[in-house]
Design an enzyme around this catalytic site. Structure first.
Site, PDB file in Angstrom:
ATOM      1  N   TRP A   1      -0.348   4.726  12.540  1.00  0.00           N
ATOM      2  CA  TRP A   1      -0.266   4.669  11.083  1.00  0.00           C
ATOM      3  C   TRP A   1      -1.164   5.734  10.521  1.00  0.00           C
ATOM      4  O   TRP A   1      -2.378   5.685  10.686  1.00  0.00           O
ATOM      5  CB  TRP A   1      -0.694   3.286  10.556  1.00  0.00           C
ATOM      6  CG  TRP A   1      -0.348   3.133   9.097  1.00  0.00           C
ATOM      7  CD1 TRP A   1      -1.198   3.281   8.041  1.00  0.00           C
ATOM      8  CD2 TRP A   1       0.935   2.859   8.553  1.00  0.00           C
ATOM      9  NE1 TRP A   1      -0.523   3.085   6.869  1.00  0.00           N
ATOM     10  CE2 TRP A   1       0.794   2.842   7.145  1.00  0.00           C
ATOM     11  CE3 TRP A   1       2.200   2.605   9.083  1.00  0.00           C
ATOM     12  CZ2 TRP A   1       1.861   2.585   6.290  1.00  0.00           C
ATOM     13  CZ3 TRP A   1       3.258   2.377   8.241  1.00  0.00           C
ATOM     14  CH2 TRP A   1       3.091   2.345   6.857  1.00  0.00           C
TER      15      TRP A   1
ATOM     16  N   ASN B   1       6.915  -7.165   7.231  1.00  0.00           N
ATOM     17  CA  ASN B   1       5.701  -6.452   7.606  1.00  0.00           C
ATOM     18  C   ASN B   1       4.501  -7.145   6.972  1.00  0.00           C
ATOM     19  O   ASN B   1       4.440  -7.297   5.766  1.00  0.00           O
ATOM     20  CB  ASN B   1       5.717  -4.999   7.126  1.00  0.00           C
ATOM     21  CG  ASN B   1       4.386  -4.312   7.435  1.00  0.00           C
ATOM     22  OD1 ASN B   1       4.124  -3.936   8.554  1.00  0.00           O
ATOM     23  ND2 ASN B   1       3.525  -4.196   6.432  1.00  0.00           N
ATOM     24  N   GLU B   2       3.596  -7.580   7.866  1.00  0.00           N
ATOM     25  CA  GLU B   2       2.326  -8.180   7.417  1.00  0.00           C
ATOM     26  C   GLU B   2       2.518  -9.263   6.363  1.00  0.00           C
ATOM     27  O   GLU B   2       1.937  -9.191   5.272  1.00  0.00           O
ATOM     28  CB  GLU B   2       1.390  -7.096   6.911  1.00  0.00           C
ATOM     29  CG  GLU B   2       0.966  -6.139   7.976  1.00  0.00           C
ATOM     30  CD  GLU B   2      -0.358  -5.465   7.675  1.00  0.00           C
ATOM     31  OE1 GLU B   2      -0.813  -5.526   6.513  1.00  0.00           O
ATOM     32  OE2 GLU B   2      -0.932  -4.876   8.599  1.00  0.00           O
TER      33      GLU B   2
ATOM     34  N   GLU C   1       1.013  -0.487  14.103  1.00  0.00           N
ATOM     35  CA  GLU C   1       0.086   0.266  13.247  1.00  0.00           C
ATOM     36  C   GLU C   1      -1.312   0.267  13.853  1.00  0.00           C
ATOM     37  O   GLU C   1      -1.759  -0.779  14.338  1.00  0.00           O
ATOM     38  CB  GLU C   1      -0.016  -0.322  11.823  1.00  0.00           C
ATOM     39  CG  GLU C   1       1.201  -0.086  10.967  1.00  0.00           C
ATOM     40  CD  GLU C   1       1.023  -0.573   9.546  1.00  0.00           C
ATOM     41  OE1 GLU C   1      -0.129  -0.590   9.054  1.00  0.00           O
ATOM     42  OE2 GLU C   1       2.026  -0.966   8.934  1.00  0.00           O
TER      43      GLU C   1
ATOM     44  N   ASN D   1       0.014  -4.970  13.815  1.00  0.00           N
ATOM     45  CA  ASN D   1      -0.784  -3.951  13.128  1.00  0.00           C
ATOM     46  C   ASN D   1      -2.245  -4.345  13.318  1.00  0.00           C
ATOM     47  O   ASN D   1      -2.627  -5.459  12.942  1.00  0.00           O
ATOM     48  CB  ASN D   1      -0.471  -3.922  11.628  1.00  0.00           C
ATOM     49  CG  ASN D   1       0.964  -3.519  11.353  1.00  0.00           C
ATOM     50  OD1 ASN D   1       1.657  -3.046  12.237  1.00  0.00           O
ATOM     51  ND2 ASN D   1       1.397  -3.697  10.107  1.00  0.00           N
TER      52      ASN D   1
ATOM     53  N   ASP E   1       0.822  -1.214   0.000  1.00  0.00           N
ATOM     54  CA  ASP E   1       0.000   0.000   0.000  1.00  0.00           C
ATOM     55  C   ASP E   1       0.851   1.257   0.000  1.00  0.00           C
ATOM     56  O   ASP E   1       0.723   2.111   0.877  1.00  0.00           O
ATOM     57  CB  ASP E   1      -0.895  -0.039   1.246  1.00  0.00           C
ATOM     58  CG  ASP E   1      -1.876   1.138   1.274  1.00  0.00           C
ATOM     59  OD1 ASP E   1      -2.223   1.556   2.395  1.00  0.00           O
ATOM     60  OD2 ASP E   1      -2.250   1.642   0.199  1.00  0.00           O
TER      61      ASP E   1
ATOM     62  N   LYS F   1      -4.263   8.123   6.160  1.00  0.00           N
ATOM     63  CA  LYS F   1      -4.238   7.849   7.599  1.00  0.00           C
ATOM     64  C   LYS F   1      -3.223   8.727   8.341  1.00  0.00           C
ATOM     65  O   LYS F   1      -3.003   8.543   9.535  1.00  0.00           O
ATOM     66  CB  LYS F   1      -3.939   6.372   7.856  1.00  0.00           C
ATOM     67  CG  LYS F   1      -5.047   5.432   7.369  1.00  0.00           C
ATOM     68  CD  LYS F   1      -4.845   4.016   7.855  1.00  0.00           C
ATOM     69  CE  LYS F   1      -5.952   3.100   7.392  1.00  0.00           C
ATOM     70  NZ  LYS F   1      -5.836   2.794   5.925  1.00  0.00           N
TER      71      LYS F   1
ATOM     72  N   TYR G   1      -6.443  -2.884  13.220  1.00  0.00           N
ATOM     73  CA  TYR G   1      -7.318  -1.792  12.787  1.00  0.00           C
ATOM     74  C   TYR G   1      -8.721  -1.958  13.338  1.00  0.00           C
ATOM     75  O   TYR G   1      -9.701  -1.831  12.616  1.00  0.00           O
ATOM     76  CB  TYR G   1      -7.301  -1.684  11.269  1.00  0.00           C
ATOM     77  CG  TYR G   1      -6.017  -1.078  10.754  1.00  0.00           C
ATOM     78  CD1 TYR G   1      -4.923  -1.883  10.405  1.00  0.00           C
ATOM     79  CD2 TYR G   1      -5.865   0.298  10.674  1.00  0.00           C
ATOM     80  CE1 TYR G   1      -3.735  -1.334   9.976  1.00  0.00           C
ATOM     81  CE2 TYR G   1      -4.672   0.865  10.232  1.00  0.00           C
ATOM     82  CZ  TYR G   1      -3.611   0.048   9.893  1.00  0.00           C
ATOM     83  OH  TYR G   1      -2.429   0.591   9.461  1.00  0.00           O
TER      84      TYR G   1
HETATM   85  C1  GCU Z   1      -1.281  -2.275   6.590  1.00  0.00           C
HETATM   86  C2  GCU Z   1       0.088  -2.040   5.981  1.00  0.00           C
HETATM   87  C3  GCU Z   1       0.323  -0.600   5.610  1.00  0.00           C
HETATM   88  C4  GCU Z   1      -0.935  -0.002   4.989  1.00  0.00           C
HETATM   89  C5  GCU Z   1      -2.003  -0.013   6.074  1.00  0.00           C
HETATM   90  C6  GCU Z   1      -3.315   0.602   5.550  1.00  0.00           C
HETATM   91  O1  GCU Z   1      -1.196  -2.461   7.952  1.00  0.00           O
HETATM   92  O2  GCU Z   1       1.152  -2.454   6.836  1.00  0.00           O
HETATM   93  O3  GCU Z   1       1.401  -0.560   4.680  1.00  0.00           O
HETATM   94  O4  GCU Z   1      -0.707   1.309   4.507  1.00  0.00           O
HETATM   95  O5  GCU Z   1      -2.289  -1.344   6.462  1.00  0.00           O
HETATM   96  O6  GCU Z   1      -4.111  -0.175   5.036  1.00  0.00           O
HETATM   97  O7  GCU Z   1      -3.467   1.817   5.660  1.00  0.00           O
END
Ligand code: GCU
Length: 608
Positions: free
Chosen positions: A554, A403-404, A509, A471, A161, A574, A473
């Site tokens: 993030w 990462n992820e 994140e 990470n 991303d 973000k 969300y």
């Molecule tokens: C993920 C990822 C990021 C990405 C973020 C998002 O966690 O590690 O690189 O930008 O999600 O979806 O904003």
């Protein structure tokens, strides 16, 4: 991979500036054609070509940079190297039509000895070809089969991303050394009571024997020194600094360490100086200890990203970003999702920021075993190169080797709980990641190693990590608009992970896309109010848990992502700052938690 310096034994010529550039989509040009009558155009290097020309925005194919330069005749007799700080993704270098080397992988430096290709009596033509084609077997990967079918189909078709900027992203430098020179230095610091203990491993480029010296100075005043005895090109010594001033995020004190290798019959003397911060970092129970004291790594995931410069080195931006991060009260960031410039690492040493240093292994598809061999080769190379480059920075306190990583069947809306069936089904991915963690530990036993995991991913992938980096969300990709429920799910998952692993947890994140200037009451998703509420909720949940060793929002700033239905204007929004660094409401929430918390608690006036 020592950073080039100018001193009385070494020389340096920075070739940053405006180069001539031409695309070569059919890969038809050969060095002999250069410079020739191509459609040359001015191109700034460092800088991504995508953001400098509208017709190159989407171009990831082959491009040629050429530049002519004299090499000072006073350099004759020394070794002359050409060094590129970063070229993304694959680069080949030619001097006067002679290929001197090539390098695969962005964000890390490479250098070639060009002594024999130099024309000492006239101009030299430097040509560098670069391409950043997205391929399934590259790290990071792109152009996966059926990528255009996914709901998050993106243009260009990345698996990650952020925009796949291409070009020469960091300085191209000519530098010299004596024939026999200090090729590598490893500095390991320790603390013994009030003494600093500095172990120096000095490696020459040849298996030479001979003598030298090493000294540590503080503000020019010598505080420790000893002689070096090189055997087989190697010397290892220990310096002890009584009543040392230790390096930390609150007092980033730096000494100067100078190593001198005495000359010989066929080579002049060499000297190299670098900054040294005396500190220790280790994990104990649920805490990360800096110099034996618990520390929190609060700050951000970031990107090297700005209009016009793209991913190119932008020194005024670095200075400004450190002031803005300090303004929020942050003391840490992760180099998401690739090693940042050496100039950034030097700033972190000087300003006192704690860095999680990460290779570009972002969003690797761990169900795609056909590409494992190539990806593992690149990940191991990038781990080697990152540690070789950054091992002497006191600011770098942790290595991150992925990462992820994406397991089979991952959905962005994954509900976060780890599923034992997922763990059983993803053993090949675990072996891949364990190999990277093992490599980092083998190269550097002094720093914690981690991988950053995705929401809903196999928790077993975290078993080898010294610190659990997550990470998550909750309240965005899952339970969006339901911050109360999200708060409970976040708290439950943090507690479950602590119960399972008993290791410090960093949320590497958490964030919410926010259109700057967009407000709402009630505070619905995408408004600045929602992002502020979302971040406040996360910091409150973290503050209730001592095992949470850091909160990294993030993202620090909005950044160029890819074109997709989820990225308004091709940007990831973000950021707590906009892409041009104006603060959103959320930046002020961070100050509430991080600046006030850090402010010294003033003793209450004693009432008479
Ligand atoms: C993920 C990822 C990021 C990405 C973020 C998002 O966690 O590690 O690189 O930008 O999600 O979806 O904003």
């Amino acid at each position: 991979m020592l950073y080039p310096i100018q001193n009385s034994h070494r020389n340096k010529l920075d070739l940053s500036g405006i180069w001539d550039f031409a695309t070569d989509p059919r890969r038809s040009l050969t060095p002999e054609d250069l410079p020739g009558e191509q459609n040359w155009r001015p191109m700034a290097a460092p800088g991504s070509w995508n953001e400098q020309y509208e017709d190159l925005f989407g171009y990831l194919g082959l491009g040629w940079y050429v530049k002519k330069t004299h090499v000072p005749q006073s350099w004759e007799g020394q070794r002359v190297f050409l060094r590129v700080g970063s070229a993304n993704y694959f680069a080949a270098v030619y001097v006067n039509g002679v290929k001197v080397g090539e390098h695969e992988g962005g964000h890390l430096p490479f250098a070639f000895d060009i002594t024999d290709a130099i024309n000492w009596d006239g101009e030299n033509l430097i040509a560098i070809s670069v391409e950043n084609e997205l391929r399934p077997d590259r790290v990071p990967s792109g152009n996966m089969p059926n990528s255009s079918m996914s709901m998050f189909a993106s243009t260009p078709p990345t698996t990650f991303d952020f925009y796949p900027f291409a070009g020469i992203h960091r300085p191209v430098v000519l530098y010299t050394t004596p024939q026999t020179f200090v090729e590598d230095l490893t500095v390991i610091t320790d603390i013994d009571g009030t003494d600093g203990v500095v172990t120096v491993r000095a490696q020459l480029n040849a298996e030479a024997s001979g003598a030298g010296t090493v000294k540590l100075t503080a503000g020019g005043k010598e505080v420790a020194a000893t002689v070096l005895r090189f055997a087989g090109g190697l010397a290892v010594v220990e310096l002890r600094v009584p009543n040392a001033r230790f390096w930390s995020d609150t007092d980033p004190y730096l000494y100067d360490l100078t190593v001198v290798a005495e000359g010989s019959a066929n080579s002049g003397e060499d000297a190299y100086t670098l900054k040294v911060g005396i500190r220790t970092v280790r994990v104990e129970g649920g805490q990360i200890l800096l110099n034996g004291r618990p520390v929190k790594l609060n700050g951000f995931g970031r990107h090297e990203d700005f209009p016009a410069s793209g991913r190119g080195l932008n020194l005024p931006l670095i200075v400004k970003d450190y002031q803005l991060m300090r303004w929020t009260g942050a003391n840490s960031y992760r180099t998401s999702h690739y090693p940042y410039s050496e100039e950034e690492m030097q700033m972190a040493d000087r300003e006192g920021f704690l860095i999680i240093d990460e290779i570009p292994a972002v969003s690797l598809q761990m169900a795609d075993e056909a590409n494992f061999p190539e990806r593992l080769r690149m990940c191991l190379q990038q781990t080697d190169e990152m540690i070789a480059r950054d091992k002497n920075h006191p600011a770098v306190v942790m290595w991150c080797v992925a990462n992820e990583p994406m397991h089979a069947g991952v959905g962005v809306g994954a509900l976060g709980e780890s599923d034992p069936r997922i763990e059983a089904a993803n053993l090949p991915g675990k072996r891949f990641l364990d190999a990277l963690v093992a490599r980092a530990r083998e190269l550097d036993a002094t720093r914690p190693v981690t991988i950053v995991t995705v929401m809903g991913g196999p928790q077993s992938w975290m078993e080898q990590c010294d610190v659990i980096c997550m990470n998550r969300y909750w309240g965005w990709y899952t339970l969006g608009g339901q911050l109360d429920v999200a708060r409970q799910k976040l708290a439950a998952e943090l507690d479950q992970v602590w119960d399972r692993f008993g290791k410090p947890v960093i949320m590497t994140e958490f964030g919410a896309d926010t259109i700057p200037g967009y407000h709402g009451h009630p505070s619905v998703m995408w408004t600045e109010e929602y992002q502020a509420d979302y971040i406040r909720m996360h910091l409150e949940v973290a503050a209730e848990r001592e095992f949470v060793a850091g909160m990294q929002v993030w993202n620090f700033a909005d950044f160029a992502a890819v074109q997709s239905i989820a990225r308004v204007g091709g940007l990831n929004h973000k950021g707590v700052f906009t892409r041009i660094r104006t603060p959103k409401m959320a930046a002020h929430v961070l100050r509430e938690f991080w600046v006030r918390a850090a402010a010294p608690v003033r003793a209450e006036p004693v009432t008479a």
